[in-house]
Design a protein around this motif. Structure first.
Motif, short mmCIF file in Angstrom:
data_model
loop_
_atom_site.label_atom_id
_atom_site.label_comp_id
_atom_site.label_asym_id
_atom_site.label_seq_id
_atom_site.Cartn_x
_atom_site.Cartn_y
_atom_site.Cartn_z
N LYS A 584 0.84 -1.21 0.00
CA LYS A 584 0.00 0.00 0.00
C LYS A 584 0.87 1.25 0.00
CE LYS A 584 -4.17 -1.45 2.42
NZ LYS A 584 -4.79 -1.40 3.76
N THR A 586 3.62 1.75 -1.32
CA THR A 586 4.20 2.09 -2.62
C THR A 586 3.27 2.98 -3.44
OG1 THR A 586 3.29 0.13 -3.66
CG2 THR A 586 5.51 -0.07 -2.80
N THR A 587 1.99 2.97 -3.13
CA THR A 587 1.07 3.80 -3.90
C THR A 587 0.63 5.04 -3.12
OG1 THR A 587 -0.71 2.42 -3.08
CG2 THR A 587 0.08 1.98 -5.30
N SER A 588 0.96 5.10 -1.88
CA SER A 588 0.51 6.27 -1.12
C SER A 588 1.61 7.33 -1.14
CB SER A 588 0.18 5.87 0.31
OG SER A 588 1.38 5.53 0.97
N ASN A 619 7.62 -2.54 -11.06
CA ASN A 619 7.10 -1.39 -10.31
C ASN A 619 5.64 -1.14 -10.63
OD1 ASN A 619 9.10 0.06 -8.54
ND2 ASN A 619 10.35 -0.25 -10.38
N GLU A 620 5.28 -1.30 -11.90
CA GLU A 620 3.88 -1.12 -12.28
C GLU A 620 2.99 -2.14 -11.56
OE1 GLU A 620 4.49 0.59 -16.86
OE2 GLU A 620 4.17 -1.55 -16.52
N ARG A 623 2.61 -1.20 -7.86
CA ARG A 623 1.73 -0.04 -7.73
C ARG A 623 0.28 -0.45 -7.95
NH1 ARG A 623 3.49 3.58 -11.78
NH2 ARG A 623 5.58 2.92 -11.25
N TYR A 624 0.07 -1.31 -8.96
CA TYR A 624 -1.30 -1.73 -9.25
C TYR A 624 -1.88 -2.55 -8.11
CZ TYR A 624 -5.33 -3.71 -11.61
OH TYR A 624 -6.60 -4.08 -11.92
N GLY A 626 -0.94 -2.47 -5.08
CA GLY A 626 -1.15 -1.52 -3.99
C GLY A 626 -2.49 -0.82 -4.12
N SER A 627 -2.81 -0.38 -5.34
CA SER A 627 -4.07 0.33 -5.53
C SER A 627 -5.25 -0.61 -5.31
CB SER A 627 -4.12 0.99 -6.90
OG SER A 627 -4.40 0.02 -7.88
#
Ligand SMILES: Nc1ncnc2c1ncn2[C@@H]1O[C@H](COP(=O)(O)OP(=O)(O)O)[C@@H](O)[C@H]1O
Ligand SMILES: [Mg+2]
Length: 631
Positions: A584, A586-588, A619-620, A623-624, A626-627
């Motif tokens: 989480k 990584t996306t915040s 990384n993508e 991030r995904y 995480g979202s």
């Protein structure tokens, strides 16, 4: 081997394989190798068989097609057994034109090309060797030299049936060049080659409505009439039509159903009687496989025309439907990408699989069977285990709709969408979401998709997306679990130290500074809460663990994190909860602390080293995921 060495090798091989002798020599050779006298259909069948046949679950799989055609084993078995095998046995199907019918980009041309390239190679092997009357433009079968009245005797001696009659040209040559002595006629081994127009041909009508039959059957060479005196002198005829050239092998007939029926009548006699009419000659025998291909709607309009009835009965239709297995579809894309100029682009893991899920869904028919939805059907077709269903259910599902696989999204569309996304956005790396997005965008431009289908397809995009979400989460978890054992051990040791100090009312010593510390209540609770141990129960739980440890110690056994099932569960859950937090982060906007950052980097390194990602796609992915977890 360098390429020039290979070229040299090929030439030497060709030299070595050459054979030339009189017809008398050829008959000797036939005694040793009677199979070289086989018909064209039989040669095609044996070519496929010789490459290897495997029985998988009672179904035949041919190695011959394995490199290029995936997931269509059932149609291939039908084609090989019902057409080639029967034709090889000289059954009636041999006399029919093979018409492959299937949806666009379903592999029809690929199949035909494989047969052609295969025959070229096979004719260079011992089993596939072909011999012909030397100097004949149609590479006529030498056995045609045996006159009709002796064929029965020939059969008795050699056990070989002869079909077809000596062509007018060779009849004349026997008289003029060999003084009627057929035993002296020179025979040679030939090697099929489409480039050299030997035994392999492709006929593509220039104008289907006013096509000149000469392109198929050859024509009179008017410049030589003066020399030979008459139009009916076979030497004044050029046997250079596609049917002539493909004799002994195969001819692909492109756009056949677009041709005028009058034109196609010539084919009628060829297929029916094994001969065709050319110029002013008696019929000319030909022995070749004729393959055409078409799509369903073109075929339907062809058979709806009464005028085509006679021809229709001379055609054998074989369906070539789309592949219906997700994994095989993914392989198709990989092959197409490897063959294209996209091969340098990084395609993130699962991107093609997710596209394949979408594609297969568009091809499947809604199941009527109880308890099966489209997604379950898709998994069953793909050979996955679906709870409550077995192989018998799969058989029943497949029987529900014989037309399945004749429509839906074709593989080329998917590859085009991938390539357009890459080019338009100048990507060097593409992931599953990019692919799905591009497929979706393309649907509105796709001319041959009805409005209804488009709606359905959009739903399938969402379904594929959901499948991807699950795959992505699992992937990150897997990568995280890599350092799991290590982390689990550390976390447990840490927990046990604290529990010991807590129960014995001791202090702990900081391993670095040597300072005394009270037991870390927060840490202990964060683990215990994972398995629902309440504040009131914590003391008993901790004491129970301590007792267990000393019991182990007395027996001289080591207490590790597998020794206590509930504790192990608590530790695992705690680790996964940490994972969630880390992912989480990584996306915040929060900056991760040092230990979190270390974890993230470990996971990324793991994804790159072991799971086929590059740093962009890893990384993508994080991030995904995480979202997804933040939702
Ligand atoms: N079942 C399949 N297995 C492997 N490749 C396939 C399959 N179906 C289609 N393809 C690939 O899709 C592309 C289009 O196929 P093609 O043979 O030209 O189709 P058609 O002649 O039926 O329109 C080719 O690159 C082909 O290799
Ligand atoms: Mg084609």
């Amino acid at each position: 081997m360098t390429i020039l060495k290979k070229v040299e090798h090929f030439r030497e091989e060709e030299e070595r394989l050459k054979w030339e002798g009189t017809f008398a020599d050829y008959l000797e050779l036939l005694k040793e190798k009677p199979w070289v006298a086989q018909t064209a259909h039989s040669r095609v069948y044996n070519m496929i068989k010789d490459a290897g046949v495997e029985e998988v679950n009672g179904k035949k799989e041919y190695s011959f097609f394995k490199d290029q055609l995936y997931g269509v084993e059932e149609s291939l078995e039908k084609l090989v057994e019902e057409y080639f095998h029967s034709a090889a046995k000289r059954l009636d199907v041999k006399k029919r034109i093979l018409l492959l019918m299937g949806p666009v980009s379903g592999g029809k041309s690929t199949l035909v090309t494989m047969l052609k390239r295969g025959l070229e190679q096979y004719s260079r092997t011992d089993n596939g060797a072909v011999y012909a009357i030397k100097g004949c433009p149609m590479h006529e079968d030498p056995l045609h030299l045996i006159p009709n009245h002796l064929r029965k005797d020939f059969y008795d001696e050699f056990g070989i049936k002869i079909e077809g009659n000596l062509s007018p040209l060779n009849m004349m040559r026997v008289d003029e060049e060999y003084g009627g002595r057929i035993e002296d006629v020179i025979v040679e081994r030939i090697f099929f080659s489409e480039d050299k127009r030997t035994g392999i041909g492709t006929f593509s009508p220039s104008d289907p409505k006013s096509q000149d039959i000469a392109d198929l059957t050859g024509s009179i060479d008017f410049s030589t009439i003066a020399e030979y005196g008459s139009e009916s002198d076979p030497r004044a005829y050029r046997f250079d039509g596609e049917l002539n050239k493909a004799n002994r092998g195969m001819m692909e007939f492109q756009e056949m159903l677009k041709c005028d029926e009058k034109f196609l009548w010539h084919l009628l006699s060829l297929t029916q009687e094994g001969n065709f009419k050319a110029g002013r000659f008696a019929l000319i025998s030909a022995d070749e496989l004729i393959v055409a291909h078409t799509n369903e709607s073109e075929y339907k309009s062809f058979i709806s025309n009464k005028k085509n009835e006679a021809l229709h009965s001379r055609i054998i239709v074989m369906k070539v439907p789309y592949n219906l297995k997700v994994d095989e579809e993914e392989r198709i894309y990989k092959k197409m990408i490897a063959d294209s100029d996209l091969s340098h682009v990084h395609i993130a893991p699962h991107a093609l699989k997710v596209a394949a899920i979408f594609t297969i869904l568009t091809r499947l028919k809604e199941p009527t069977k109880q308890g099966v939805d489209l997604l379950k059907k898709m998994r069953l077709y793909n050979g996955e285990n679906v709870e409550g269903f077995n192989s018998q259910d799969l058989v029943e599902l497949k029987q529900e709709d014989p037309d399945e696989g004749m429509s839906g999204i074709d593989p080329r569309y998917v590859i085009n969408r991938i390539s357009s996304a890459i080019i338009r956005k100048q990507l060097t790396s593409i992931n599953a979401l990019d692919v799905l997005r591009s497929i979706k965008e393309g649907l509105s431009e796709h001319a041959s998709i009805s409005k209804e289908d488009r709606e359905r397809y959009l739903d399938f995009i969402s379904v594929a997306r959901k499948e991807y979400d699950a795959i992505a989460k699992k992937e990150v978890q897997k990568a995280f679990v890599y350092s799991y054992d290590e982390s689990a051990k550390t976390l447990m040791d840490n927990y046990l130290d604290n529990v010991e100090a807590y129960c014995n009312k001791n202090k702990l010593r900081d391993p670095l500074t040597g300072e005394e510390m009270t037991p870390d209540e927060k840490l202990m609770r964060s683990i215990e809460e994972q398995i629902g141990i309440s504040e009131n129960a914590k003391k008993a739980f901790r004491e129970e663990i301590l007792i267990r440890i000393s019991a182990y110690a007395r027996k001289g056994k080591k207490f590790d994190y597998n020794s206590h099932e509930r504790l192990r569960e608590a530790i695992q859950k705690k680790l996964f909860a940490d994972l969630k937090d880390i992912v989480k982060i990584t996306t915040s906007t929060k900056t991760p602390d040092e230990s979190q950052l270390k974890k993230v980097n470990e996971v990324i390194a793991r994804l790159i080293d072991e799971h086929g990602y590059n740093s962009t796609s890893a990384n993508e992915l994080l991030r995904y995921v995480g979202s997804l977890l933040n939702r």
